[in-house]
Design an enzyme around this catalytic site. Sequence first.
Site, mmCIF file in Angstrom:
data_model
loop_
_atom_site.group_PDB
_atom_site.id
_atom_site.type_symbol
_atom_site.label_atom_id
_atom_site.label_comp_id
_atom_site.label_asym_id
_atom_site.label_seq_id
_atom_site.Cartn_x
_atom_site.Cartn_y
_atom_site.Cartn_z
ATOM 1 C CD GLU A 69 18.144 -9.632 5.033
ATOM 2 O OE1 GLU A 69 17.116 -8.932 5.096
ATOM 3 O OE2 GLU A 69 18.126 -10.875 4.825
ATOM 4 C CG ASP A 143 16.275 5.262 7.032
ATOM 5 O OD1 ASP A 143 15.738 6.115 6.292
ATOM 6 O OD2 ASP A 143 16.246 5.324 8.272
ATOM 7 C CE LYS A 147 13.044 16.521 5.681
ATOM 8 N NZ LYS A 147 13.026 17.215 6.982
ATOM 9 C CG ASP A 179 9.788 1.643 -1.880
ATOM 10 O OD1 ASP A 179 9.088 2.635 -1.588
ATOM 11 O OD2 ASP A 179 10.530 1.084 -1.050
ATOM 12 N NE ARG A 217 7.444 -6.432 9.440
ATOM 13 C CZ ARG A 217 6.584 -6.597 10.442
ATOM 14 N NH1 ARG A 217 5.995 -5.567 10.994
ATOM 15 N NH2 ARG A 217 6.328 -7.793 10.918
ATOM 16 C CD GLU A 219 8.407 -6.547 -2.638
ATOM 17 O OE1 GLU A 219 9.502 -6.235 -3.118
ATOM 18 O OE2 GLU A 219 7.889 -7.678 -2.764
#
Length: 237
Positions: A69, A143, A147, A179, A217, A219
């Site tokens: 992961e 992350d 930009k 997302d 958290r 999500e």
Amino acid sequence: MTSSNKHPGAPWRNFYGRVKGKTLKASQEAYLDEDLAKLSPGAVDWDENPERAALDTGAMFGGKPVWLEVGFGGGEHMVHQAATYPDVGVIGCEPFINGVAMLLGKIRRAGVENVKVYPGDVRNLFDVLPEASIDKAFLLYPDPWPKARHHRRRFVTPEHLEPLARVLKPGAEFRVATDIPDYVRQTMVEVPKAGFEWLAEGPADWREPWGDWISTRYEQKALREGRVPHYMTFRKR
């Protein structure tokens, strides 16, 4: 921005993410002091492994399949996977020490033993993982670097995807959740170019989470703020 390596022979790698946040609780400091070294996958950093000798992933978990992961955040998903699948070993990589401390607390509470933790830049870990040694990989709510000029810092770039493809076994699954619509687009372009095929057959395959998913958290924050999670599954060719 800092370099993630101190050894004079190490390549220069800019690292842009945070490595420390708010002050750790005393209990979290204790987890780091007492548990982190015991959970090390082996010599990863350049100062302790300048020859870049490969880790023995076969011995690491007694011959079990090994999952990775990348950026485990607070560790909810990693501990859930380790508890759900005791017959695999899970290596988690996360440079943000507050997240590492949170994970160690969850490991203690869950009592899982099939985990290893590297608190640093995953590129250093890729250096020392043997070719075709990882059976499954996860990239969950990375992350976003929103930009445009920062998109090259994202994980879904050749600098990260090419070594990931090297260490994954042929047929290994690579799961990506985000997302951020633009991150989805970049993922769909760059991941196949790195040697993966997208496994979706219909909209449900990216709109609905995996059957063994546990919401994190990150999500929950995305859902509260009205953003739509995407769950993308790829297979290493």
